[in-house]
Design an enzyme around this catalytic site. Structure first.
Site, mmCIF file in Angstrom:
data_model
loop_
_atom_site.group_PDB
_atom_site.id
_atom_site.type_symbol
_atom_site.label_atom_id
_atom_site.label_comp_id
_atom_site.label_asym_id
_atom_site.label_seq_id
_atom_site.Cartn_x
_atom_site.Cartn_y
_atom_site.Cartn_z
ATOM 1 N N ASN A 119 -30.034 21.885 28.598
ATOM 2 C CA ASN A 119 -30.749 21.463 27.390
ATOM 3 C C ASN A 119 -30.902 19.932 27.449
ATOM 4 O O ASN A 119 -29.931 19.202 27.272
ATOM 5 C CB ASN A 119 -29.909 21.883 26.170
ATOM 6 N N LYS A 151 -27.338 18.405 28.239
ATOM 7 C CA LYS A 151 -26.186 19.263 27.936
ATOM 8 C C LYS A 151 -26.274 20.468 28.856
ATOM 9 O O LYS A 151 -27.376 20.926 29.159
ATOM 10 C CB LYS A 151 -26.256 19.762 26.496
ATOM 11 N N ARG A 168 -33.703 25.241 27.885
ATOM 12 C CA ARG A 168 -34.197 25.247 26.513
ATOM 13 C C ARG A 168 -35.462 24.387 26.476
ATOM 14 O O ARG A 168 -35.427 23.225 26.897
ATOM 15 C CB ARG A 168 -33.148 24.653 25.582
ATOM 16 N N HIS A 185 -35.777 26.402 15.942
ATOM 17 C CA HIS A 185 -34.469 27.086 15.859
ATOM 18 C C HIS A 185 -34.613 28.596 16.083
ATOM 19 O O HIS A 185 -33.747 29.370 15.669
ATOM 20 C CB HIS A 185 -33.798 26.898 14.471
ATOM 21 N N ASN A 243 -27.467 19.567 11.571
ATOM 22 C CA ASN A 243 -28.163 18.290 11.403
ATOM 23 C C ASN A 243 -29.646 18.530 11.174
ATOM 24 O O ASN A 243 -30.257 17.956 10.285
ATOM 25 C CB ASN A 243 -28.014 17.488 12.688
ATOM 26 N N ARG A 248 -33.924 13.773 8.398
ATOM 27 C CA ARG A 248 -35.346 14.110 8.178
ATOM 28 C C ARG A 248 -35.570 14.493 6.726
ATOM 29 O O ARG A 248 -34.732 15.158 6.109
ATOM 30 C CB ARG A 248 -35.755 15.290 9.057
ATOM 31 N N MET A 303 -22.637 15.783 6.820
ATOM 32 C CA MET A 303 -22.239 16.471 5.585
ATOM 33 C C MET A 303 -20.753 16.281 5.261
ATOM 34 O O MET A 303 -20.372 16.141 4.105
ATOM 35 C CB MET A 303 -22.588 17.959 5.711
ATOM 36 N N ARG A 304 -19.910 16.240 6.306
ATOM 37 C CA ARG A 304 -18.470 16.061 6.038
ATOM 38 C C ARG A 304 -18.207 14.739 5.331
ATOM 39 O O ARG A 304 -17.432 14.671 4.363
ATOM 40 C CB ARG A 304 -17.657 16.090 7.339
ATOM 41 N N GLY A 334 -23.484 24.066 12.060
ATOM 42 C CA GLY A 334 -22.357 23.228 11.614
ATOM 43 C C GLY A 334 -22.041 23.332 10.131
ATOM 44 O O GLY A 334 -20.890 23.594 9.738
ATOM 45 N N GLU A 375 -21.757 27.297 8.836
ATOM 46 C CA GLU A 375 -20.537 27.995 9.248
ATOM 47 C C GLU A 375 -19.286 27.394 8.616
ATOM 48 O O GLU A 375 -18.277 28.077 8.443
ATOM 49 C CB GLU A 375 -20.378 27.924 10.781
ATOM 50 N N ASN A 376 -19.353 26.081 8.298
ATOM 51 C CA ASN A 376 -18.102 25.387 7.950
ATOM 52 C C ASN A 376 -17.977 24.880 6.524
ATOM 53 O O ASN A 376 -16.913 24.398 6.151
ATOM 54 C CB ASN A 376 -17.905 24.191 8.888
ATOM 55 N N GLU A 379 -26.829 29.641 20.789
ATOM 56 C CA GLU A 379 -28.159 29.584 21.391
ATOM 57 C C GLU A 379 -28.084 29.640 22.917
ATOM 58 O O GLU A 379 -28.943 30.225 23.569
ATOM 59 C CB GLU A 379 -28.871 28.297 20.942
HETATM 60 P P1 ADP Z 1 -26.904 19.905 15.323
HETATM 61 O O1 ADP Z 1 -26.581 20.905 16.400
HETATM 62 O O2 ADP Z 1 -28.201 20.157 14.607
HETATM 63 O O3 ADP Z 1 -26.720 18.466 15.731
HETATM 64 P P2 ADP Z 1 -24.580 21.031 14.000
HETATM 65 O O4 ADP Z 1 -24.966 22.453 13.923
HETATM 66 O O5 ADP Z 1 -23.516 20.638 14.960
HETATM 67 O O6 ADP Z 1 -25.850 20.092 14.160
HETATM 68 O O7 ADP Z 1 -24.122 20.575 12.523
HETATM 69 C C1 ADP Z 1 -23.752 19.277 12.240
HETATM 70 C C2 ADP Z 1 -23.481 19.203 10.739
HETATM 71 O O8 ADP Z 1 -22.432 20.117 10.410
HETATM 72 C C3 ADP Z 1 -23.019 17.811 10.303
HETATM 73 O O9 ADP Z 1 -23.679 17.451 9.100
HETATM 74 C C4 ADP Z 1 -21.548 18.051 10.029
HETATM 75 O O10 ADP Z 1 -21.047 17.199 9.032
HETATM 76 C C5 ADP Z 1 -21.566 19.478 9.517
HETATM 77 N N1 ADP Z 1 -20.208 20.058 9.505
HETATM 78 C C6 ADP Z 1 -19.413 20.338 10.555
HETATM 79 N N2 ADP Z 1 -18.194 20.779 10.102
HETATM 80 C C7 ADP Z 1 -18.254 20.741 8.741
HETATM 81 C C8 ADP Z 1 -17.338 21.051 7.689
HETATM 82 N N3 ADP Z 1 -16.106 21.483 7.944
HETATM 83 N N4 ADP Z 1 -17.748 20.882 6.410
HETATM 84 C C9 ADP Z 1 -18.981 20.431 6.126
HETATM 85 N N5 ADP Z 1 -19.895 20.127 7.069
HETATM 86 C C10 ADP Z 1 -19.540 20.280 8.356
#
Ligand code: ADP
Length: 408
Positions: free
Chosen positions: A7, A14, A94, A183, A214, A244, A287-288, A334, A337-338, A389
């Site tokens: 990718n 990657k 990809r 996506h 992201n 964005r 987001m964290r 990200g 899921e989290n 993916e």
């Molecule tokens: P991409 O692949 O598009 O770069 P990811 O799928 O890795 O992005 O997601 C990144 C986002 O997920 C970031 O905004 C990150 O803060 C958020 N994220 C990861 N873990 C957590 C969590 N425990 N709580 C809230 N947001 C999270």
């Protein structure tokens, strides 16, 4: 079959080394990335599963040298990944934009290379590095089948009414200006995982898939086919994302050009790199970080989170109507899921549609697992489904490589 998945971004490569036949799910043996290609020093990471990870800085000036670095690591006997007995048999790439040409993954030949190049205009940030990656990998592994897997392919089933914009039709005919959606590999994977674990026939199932990372997008999936999606002509449309803007009134651009005399480049940067969660909060795109600052009382960080979740909810409502109901809402990537907070806020006050979360389940999810988080009364099930993916790319690549081998 051992497949190398590549990718490429503008300054990164990657990779994942995946054994696709080891288990039904595939097994990742090693992953890694090279970042800051072309900078004074690049960052190199090799992460073999269950073995010592390597992080190094080296001078890597282009994608070709990056591939050279990856191949030397993978082929080094000491690392016990690839040997005379266990060889890489195919390479999956990809590719972000397949235009209207590609509805499925394809074996890369000269025509495919040309078509990827033709789509440069449609994805100027993504397709040129994707092509560079393919060329570099072909140089290092010239005898293997190389396969392109497109982010846009899954959305090629959108009906006309979902992909046309309300602009003169000649612009679609001349420049192919339409909704493409992105996506696709992730929306495809999580919906398939959902059919698999619930044993539901995909033909009769309506799913709304929320890929919240992201970059973020929501897709309406009817009978296994994408019928609408929030990203558009480019990945800038739809949800509010890390940096964005997502959907905005296009007149804002004319207004800004007049008020601030912005150039096209500045507008592009404003909407792609300085907007979204970062722009609204004035603090962070992650987001964290926003959740933790909002917790400490920062009002703008809270507003950014509220806006993000409100937009997710709007799309879920819209796709509920598009699908005339919904059997399941899936959260992935990200944030999806989290973050229990984002999931909860995105589904807040949706009891009018019969959607109800089980707060306890939402709060106590095991990372990396598929879990149902809706209450037993909920009319639609809500699931967390971790995305993968690279696995889709590896499996598609192995399938096409096998078919190529058997064709005369
Ligand atoms: P991409 O692949 O598009 O770069 P990811 O799928 O890795 O992005 O997601 C990144 C986002 O997920 C970031 O905004 C990150 O803060 C958020 N994220 C990861 N873990 C957590 C969590 N425990 N709580 C809230 N947001 C999270």
């Amino acid at each position: 079959m051992l497949v190398l998945v590549i990718n490429c971004g503008s300054s990164s490569v990657k990779y994942h080394l995946i054994e696709t036949e080891e288990t039904a799910e595939g097994e990742t043996l090693c992953k890694g990335m090279i970042e800051r290609i072309g900078a004074v020093t690049s960052i190199v990471k090799h992460e073999p599963v269950g073995k010592r990870h390597i992080k190094d800085s080296k001078v890597i000036s282009d994608h070709n040298e990056a591939m050279q670095e990856i191949m030397s690591y993978l082929l080094d006997e000491k690392n016990e990944l690839v040997s005379d007995e266990v060889k890489i048999e195919a390479v999956g790439h990809r590719v972000v934009h397949g235009g209207e040409m590609f509805k499925d993954s394809v074996l890369i030949d000269n025509d495919v290379l040309e078509a990827i190049e033709e789509a440069f205009d449609l994805a100027p940030l993504h397709n040129p590095p994707n092509l560079k990656g393919i060329e570099a990998a072909k140089k290092h592994l010239p005898d293997l089948p190389h396969v392109a897997v497109f982010d846009t392919a899954f959305h090629q089933t959108l009906p006309r009414r979902a992909y046309l914009y309300g602009i003169p039709n000649r612009l679609y005919r001349r420049y192919k200006i339409r909704r493409y959606g992105f996506h696709g590999t992730s929306h495809y994977y999580v919906s398939r995982q959902y059919y698999k674990i619930t044993d539901l026939p995909k033909e009769e199932t309506r799913v709304i898939s929320c890929h919240l990372g992201n970059g973020a997008s929501v897709t309406a999936i009817d009978g296994g086919r994408s019928v609408d999606t929030s990203m558009g002509f480019t990945p800038l449309a739809g949800l509010v994302m890390g940096t964005r803007s997502g959907d905005i009134d296009p007149s804002i651009l004319f207004y800004l050009v007049e008020k601030e005399e912005l150039s096209l480049n500045s507008l592009h940067a404003l909407l792609n790199r300085h907007s979204g969660l970062l722009g609204v909060s004035g603090y962070a795109s992650d987001m964290r970080d926003l959740i933790s600052e909002a917790h400490n009382g920062d009002r703008r960080c809270q507003q950014a989170i509220d806006l993000f979740c409100y937009r997710v909810k709007q799309y879920i409502g819209s796709y509920y109507a598009v699908l005339n109901g919904c059997d399941a809402i899936l959260f992935t990537a990200g944030i999806g899921e989290n973050s229990p907070l984002v999931r909860k806020k995105s589904l807040e006050n949706l009891d009018g549609l019969g959607i109800e979360l089980d707060d306890k389940k939402n709060e106590s999810v095991t990372p990396g697992m598929v879990e149902k988080i809706s209450s037993d009364n909920s009319r639609a099930d809500v699931y967390i489904v971790p995305t993968n993916e690279e696995l889709v790319i590896a499996i598609d690549t192995a399938k096409i490589a096998r078919a190529t081998r058997h064709s005369p």
